[in-house]
Motif scaffolding. Structure first.
Motif, PDB file in Angstrom:
ATOM      1  N   LYS A 169       1.004  -1.031   0.058  1.00  0.00           N
ATOM      2  CA  LYS A 169       0.120   0.211   0.318  1.00  0.00           C
ATOM      3  C   LYS A 169       1.275   1.104  -0.191  1.00  0.00           C
ATOM      4  O   LYS A 169       0.524   2.195  -0.220  1.00  0.00           O
ATOM      5  N   LYS A 179     -11.736   0.375 -10.997  1.00  0.00           N
ATOM      6  CA  LYS A 179     -12.000  -0.858 -11.498  1.00  0.00           C
ATOM      7  C   LYS A 179     -13.390  -0.435 -10.208  1.00  0.00           C
ATOM      8  O   LYS A 179     -12.826  -0.543  -8.781  1.00  0.00           O
ATOM      9  N   ILE A 236     -15.689  -1.294  -7.718  1.00  0.00           N
ATOM     10  CA  ILE A 236     -16.653  -2.363  -7.346  1.00  0.00           C
ATOM     11  C   ILE A 236     -17.039  -1.925  -6.298  1.00  0.00           C
ATOM     12  O   ILE A 236     -17.838  -3.084  -6.044  1.00  0.00           O
ATOM     13  N   GLU A 237     -18.103  -1.335  -5.840  1.00  0.00           N
ATOM     14  CA  GLU A 237     -19.072  -0.941  -5.079  1.00  0.00           C
ATOM     15  C   GLU A 237     -19.659   0.307  -5.558  1.00  0.00           C
ATOM     16  O   GLU A 237     -18.880   1.636  -6.013  1.00  0.00           O
ATOM     17  N   HIS A 257     -16.686   2.702  -4.583  1.00  0.00           N
ATOM     18  CA  HIS A 257     -15.795   2.837  -4.534  1.00  0.00           C
ATOM     19  C   HIS A 257     -15.144   2.136  -5.129  1.00  0.00           C
ATOM     20  O   HIS A 257     -15.224   0.893  -6.623  1.00  0.00           O
ATOM     21  N   GLU A 302     -11.333   0.560  -7.598  1.00  0.00           N
ATOM     22  CA  GLU A 302     -10.072  -0.021  -6.511  1.00  0.00           C
ATOM     23  C   GLU A 302      -9.041   0.874  -7.899  1.00  0.00           C
ATOM     24  O   GLU A 302      -9.012   0.851  -9.201  1.00  0.00           O
ATOM     25  N   LYS A 358      -8.645   0.681  -2.386  1.00  0.00           N
ATOM     26  CA  LYS A 358      -9.699   1.387  -2.337  1.00  0.00           C
ATOM     27  C   LYS A 358     -10.586   2.859  -2.100  1.00  0.00           C
ATOM     28  O   LYS A 358      -9.600   3.013  -1.054  1.00  0.00           O
ATOM     29  N   GLN A 359     -10.771   3.960  -3.102  1.00  0.00           N
ATOM     30  CA  GLN A 359     -10.674   4.814  -2.994  1.00  0.00           C
ATOM     31  C   GLN A 359     -12.188   5.243  -3.019  1.00  0.00           C
ATOM     32  O   GLN A 359     -12.994   4.736  -3.972  1.00  0.00           O
ATOM     33  N   LYS A 360     -13.102   5.916  -1.672  1.00  0.00           N
ATOM     34  CA  LYS A 360     -14.577   6.218  -1.489  1.00  0.00           C
ATOM     35  C   LYS A 360     -14.968   7.104  -2.197  1.00  0.00           C
ATOM     36  O   LYS A 360     -13.858   8.601  -1.939  1.00  0.00           O
ATOM     37  N   TYR A 404     -18.005  -3.408 -11.931  1.00  0.00           N
ATOM     38  CA  TYR A 404     -16.851  -4.399 -12.407  1.00  0.00           C
ATOM     39  C   TYR A 404     -16.106  -4.109 -13.256  1.00  0.00           C
ATOM     40  O   TYR A 404     -15.664  -4.986 -13.993  1.00  0.00           O
TER      41      TYR A 404
END
Length: 315
Positions: A30, A156, A158-159, A168, A170, A175-177, A193
């Motif tokens: 990270k 990507k 993802i949420e 969210h 990726e 993961k970036q909110k 996705y």
């Protein structure tokens, strides 16, 4: 004479063992991503500099200990801007934020780092300097001109959704909110996705944490890159240069009948954090279109925010 170079190495894990690029801890991975992204965004700034189609800077990750290196003649400009941030002389938002991001990881997570570079016949031990100085913070501007930036994010999706909507993305394993409203969540829902290309406004909370708010998405890389580089120039320009660029970019899009793209460009300036000078420049540029169906709603948002900032009725 060798080209200017900046290298940042992660040499040891938290337990003191030598770091292996092929078998590193999640914490080290990270941190490597943060450093890589920070240096890459600095390169983006130089790539979008006036009269320069592309920076000559090359970026690489070297084996052995995890080492991110950038090399090229334009690294000298990056070094100068880093030094300005360290000396509290820089007002460039991208450099302030990215040096701050690097400082946070090297001072907080127990890994061992090394980095030094030569500039104007002096050696700067980048890691030791960042450990020894006070936390780098983006300056609070007078009145309504608080810290903000416009980020362009590829990753990507993802949420998406939730009672309090957010998405969210990726980005290289991180993961970036990004907060959004229901309409914006629906706009990108069919891309779940998949790789998305987004723009987001960023601000700073009272505790110094950066937050992201959804602005727009882009379906072609050409438009994404065009706007990403243009906004980097606008956000890092000085004096009247950013205001002239806003006017010229909108005019160019209209002249070339790129009305959909022009609408997307206007949208970038519809957030309440955007400083009043850029808002006003956007209004001047789009004045002839304030009753046009394609632009009326966005221009009305800018007018409302600018009236709130100035306390004056515009129309």
């Amino acid at each position: 004479m060798p080209s200017p170079t900046i290298e940042i190495k992660i040499t040891k894990e938290v337990d003191g063992s030598d770091l292996d690029l092929n078998n590193m801890s999640l914490r080290a991975a990270k941190s490597l991503v943060v450093i890589l992204e920070a240096l890459n965004r600095m390169i983006d700034v130089e790539s979008s500099a006036e009269n320069r189609a592309e920076s000559d800077v090359k970026i690489s990750v070297k084996s052995g200990s995890a080492c991110v290196a950038i090399v090229g003649e334009d690294v000298r400009e990056i070094q100068a801007n880093i030094i300005d941030v360290i000396n509290r002389d820089s007002q460039k938002g991208t450099y302030l934020e990215e040096v701050r991001n690097i400082q946070k990881v090297i001072t907080a997570n127990g890994l061992t780092y090394e980095s030094s570079f030569q500039f104007d016949n002096e050696t700067y031990d980048f890691v030791e300097i960042l450990k020894s100085i006070k936390p780098v913070r983006s300056p609070r501007r007078k009145n309504d001109d608080k810290y903000y930036d416009i980020k362009f994010i590829t990753g990507k999706l993802i949420e998406n959704g939730g009672k309090k909507p957010n998405i969210h993305v990726e980005v290289e394993g991180v993961k970036q909110k990004i907060s959004c409203d229901e309409k914006q969540a629906q706009k990108v829902n069919n891309l779940l996705y998949s790789t998305v290309m987004l723009s987001a406004w960023t601000g700073m909370k009272s505790d110094g944490k950066i937050y992201y708010e959804f602005c727009d998405n882009y379906l072609t890389k050409d438009l994404y890159d065009e706007f990403r580089l243009e906004i980097a120039e606008i956000m890092n320009g000085t004096g009247t240069e950013p205001l002239l660029r806003i006017h010229e970019k909108f005019k160019n899009l209209i002249v070339n009948q790129r009305f959909g793209e022009a609408r997307k460009f206007v949208r970038l300036f519809t957030h309440h954090l955007v400083d009043k000078h850029k808002m006003r420049s956007m209004l001047v540029a789009s004045k002839a279109f304030k009753e046009n169906g394609q632009f009326k709603d966005l221009i009305s948002i800018i007018v409302k925010h600018l009236e709130n900032k100035t306390g004056k009725k515009l129309f």
